[in-house]
Design an enzyme around this catalytic site. Sequence first.
Site, PDB file in Angstrom:
ATOM      1  CB  THR A  17      74.049  40.543  76.315  1.00  0.00           C
ATOM      2  OG1 THR A  17      72.586  40.100  76.570  1.00  0.00           O
ATOM      3  CG2 THR A  17      74.686  39.343  75.973  1.00  0.00           C
ATOM      4  CG  ASP A  61      67.152  41.986  81.995  1.00  0.00           C
ATOM      5  OD1 ASP A  61      66.128  42.462  81.350  1.00  0.00           O
ATOM      6  OD2 ASP A  61      67.468  40.987  81.457  1.00  0.00           O
ATOM      7  CB  SER A  62      67.391  46.216  78.916  1.00  0.00           C
ATOM      8  OG  SER A  62      66.872  45.197  78.107  1.00  0.00           O
ATOM      9  CB  THR A  93      69.703  44.980  72.819  1.00  0.00           C
ATOM     10  OG1 THR A  93      69.299  43.751  72.976  1.00  0.00           O
ATOM     11  CG2 THR A  93      71.297  44.827  72.381  1.00  0.00           C
ATOM     12  CG  ASP A  94      65.371  43.022  75.082  1.00  0.00           C
ATOM     13  OD1 ASP A  94      65.768  42.693  73.975  1.00  0.00           O
ATOM     14  OD2 ASP A  94      64.987  42.103  75.922  1.00  0.00           O
ATOM     15  CB  CYS A 282      54.526  51.525  58.861  1.00  0.00           C
ATOM     16  SG  CYS A 282      52.886  51.263  58.139  1.00  0.00           S
TER      17      CYS A 282
END
Length: 346
Positions: A17, A61-62, A93-94, A282
């Site tokens: 992005t 694209d990631s 970012t992904d 977690c």
Amino acid sequence: MKNKEETSILIIYTGGTIGMVHDPVTGSLVPIDFKHITDHVPELAKFGYNLQSVSFDPVKDSSNIDPSIWVRLAEIIEEHYEDNDGFVILHGTDTMAYTASALSFMLENLRKPVILTGSQLPIGLLRTDGRENLITAIEIAAARENGLALVPEVCIYFDNELTRGNRTTKFSAEHFDAFNSPNYPPIAEVGLHIKYNYNLIRYSNPSKSLKVHKTFDTNVAILKLFPGISKNFVQAVINTKDLRGLIIETFGSGNAPTYPWFLEELRAFISRGGIIFNVTQCHGGSVEMGVYETSREMLSLGVVGGKDITSEASITKLMHLLGICQSREDVIRCLGRSMAGEISLL
């Protein structure tokens, strides 16, 4: 401090992005030419640094990032290592945390900053977070003290925090504060000043040269446990053709069902030479195998505890070790120790 005129930073644009602007003709988002990055972020010229750039063509694209891209990034850094003081990687970012984790294992004896950053909004938009992220990432990559890089490791800079790459995970698809480092404090916090937490920075042996590892084995899988998980599903994963390593995302501090069939499937996989890595699902905390009966059984089978490693670091570390280690025993030994600051050894 090194003179600004002598500071060289290489910007590597993979895609994502942050590198998008509106095409004046079509109005659609298109990648910018990073040779002219100062046209979009004129503030960069005020640094006085020698800024060079390398752009992927085509951009990625990631979601399409894979180990071949990690190798390509490592090779770019290796090729330009002597001529630059630091590196800034612009990335979607992904999967940024996966790339940062992988590079932390690939770049052994790293003594220069490799800072990954990106944005939630394109740099061509008025409200973009990309401009500040890029400016600060470059400033951190250039930071030196007593002639040495201040943060000579692979990190992620995002929304006023610098975190160790292999400790970081993406937790928000909406907010500017998209990343978190649940088990390790930020290496730097950014406000009016950049406050470095010097005691948290990892330094390599200055007498050793950079060594770049480029081999991965992707015959791995992640099995996330859930109540009601079926035998057929577990068997389908464990019996995947050529599978060598299995990460089990367990409950709490490393707990799993004690169903006889479940334990037998794990035992059979290990007896065939497979390696099982126990990682908690977690968001924070650590695997402590043997504390409860539900993890004691796995410990007795030879399952390796992942301590407080992130899911992203666990998968990249396992692929890396399966690619470079000569034996199963070497993989197991290295899984249990910190190689690049990815786990806490208490």
